[in-house]
Design an enzyme around this catalytic site. Sequence first.
Site, short mmCIF file in Angstrom:
data_model
loop_
_atom_site.label_atom_id
_atom_site.label_comp_id
_atom_site.label_asym_id
_atom_site.label_seq_id
_atom_site.Cartn_x
_atom_site.Cartn_y
_atom_site.Cartn_z
N HIS A 43 0.84 -1.21 0.00
CA HIS A 43 0.00 0.00 0.00
C HIS A 43 0.88 1.26 0.00
O HIS A 43 0.58 2.24 -0.68
CB HIS A 43 -0.89 0.04 1.25
CG HIS A 43 -1.86 -1.08 1.38
ND1 HIS A 43 -1.77 -2.03 2.37
CD2 HIS A 43 -2.97 -1.41 0.67
CE1 HIS A 43 -2.78 -2.88 2.26
NE2 HIS A 43 -3.52 -2.53 1.23
N GLY A 158 -2.93 -1.64 -7.36
CA GLY A 158 -1.80 -2.57 -7.43
C GLY A 158 -2.04 -3.66 -8.47
O GLY A 158 -3.15 -4.18 -8.59
N SER A 197 -2.34 -8.02 3.21
CA SER A 197 -2.88 -7.89 4.58
C SER A 197 -3.18 -9.28 5.14
O SER A 197 -3.14 -9.49 6.35
CB SER A 197 -4.15 -7.05 4.57
OG SER A 197 -3.91 -5.82 3.94
P1 AMP Z 1 -6.43 -3.97 -0.38
O1 AMP Z 1 -6.28 -3.16 0.85
O2 AMP Z 1 -5.93 -5.37 -0.26
O3 AMP Z 1 -7.81 -3.86 -1.00
O4 AMP Z 1 -5.46 -3.30 -1.46
C1 AMP Z 1 -5.54 -1.94 -1.78
C2 AMP Z 1 -4.68 -1.67 -2.98
O5 AMP Z 1 -3.33 -2.03 -2.68
C3 AMP Z 1 -5.09 -2.50 -4.21
O6 AMP Z 1 -4.99 -1.69 -5.37
C4 AMP Z 1 -4.07 -3.61 -4.22
O7 AMP Z 1 -3.83 -4.16 -5.49
C5 AMP Z 1 -2.84 -2.88 -3.69
N1 AMP Z 1 -1.89 -3.85 -3.15
C6 AMP Z 1 -2.11 -4.79 -2.20
N2 AMP Z 1 -1.00 -5.53 -2.00
C7 AMP Z 1 -0.05 -5.04 -2.84
C8 AMP Z 1 1.30 -5.38 -3.12
N3 AMP Z 1 1.91 -6.38 -2.50
N4 AMP Z 1 1.97 -4.66 -4.03
C9 AMP Z 1 1.34 -3.63 -4.69
N5 AMP Z 1 0.08 -3.26 -4.48
C10 AMP Z 1 -0.62 -3.96 -3.57
#
Ligand code: AMP
Length: 288
Positions: A43, A158, A197
């Site tokens: 993030h 991401g 997460s």
């Molecule tokens: P989330 O909180 O899991 O919904 O993720 C929020 C954003 O962070 C989304 O656009 C994900 O693709 C991105 N994201 C989560 N993990 C990663 C990672 N390891 N590398 C890059 N972006 C990430």
Amino acid sequence: MENTLETGIIDNIAEIRQEIKKFRDKNAIIGFVPTMGALHVGHESLIAKARQDCDIVIVSIFVNPTQFGPKEDFDKYPRQPEEDRKICTKQGVNLIFAPSPEEMYPQGMCYNDFTAIVPPKFYQDKLCGKSRIGHFNGVATVVLKLFNIINPDKAYFGQKDAQQLVIIKKMVQDLNIPVQIVPCPIVREPDGLACSSRNKYLSEESRKKAVSIYKALKKMKELYISGVDSVFRAIEESESLLHRDLEIEYFEVYDFETLMPVDKIKQNSLVAIAVKIDGVRLIDNLTI
Ligand code: AMP
């Protein structure tokens, strides 16, 4: 100089709109990073990119109930608002938008009672969409709602959630949403495990086994470079690197932009994988 002013948190729509109007009145370029919180370095990389590109960075933290299936981990999804706020402060985020489910869905969460976005079946009926029925309806709907609330110039997603990224880009194009989607590369732990997460759920032992996911993905690329372009052959060989305790949900190859299945690996092919270990579902991918 270290940023010492703590990032403000707003939990209601009217107030965040007022604050954003103030930024807009100053012609600020607004960058938006939607998240479900439990922030990690993945993030942070999105936030840092937004910080580079934009005058103002807004992060949303919202564990969106409509994208979780009834048997999924909505209730136990990690929530750590204080730590998240510290990370946002460190990264120079201007505002956090952290609404409650009631604020986002005052009419309730039954699809009979509100308008939802349904991405095309072609993009939904594969990869994560196959087992997570309705997941991408929930994702697309909440992302559009957030775009309408924040009205950002640029939004950062991401590549880790590759199918989500394709679906959001498609929605933005199809519905003429005035936002630029900025894809960001996957951030990994030093041993190659993609930051997530959900990694918090893993025991030390499972965590070690999960490292084989990246090994198998890298093997796909190595095989392609060495001249193997048959998806069948490459998957068969790479799969053998996955720890035997990983339950494979899918390990497949698609065109990275269109999500068309391919049987010959090419440059820009997307190798995507989902596994379960000890009840924890992990996804990862690599673009050839
Ligand atoms: P989330 O909180 O899991 O919904 O993720 C929020 C954003 O962070 C989304 O656009 C994900 O693709 C991105 N994201 C989560 N993990 C990663 C990672 N390891 N590398 C890059 N972006 C990430």
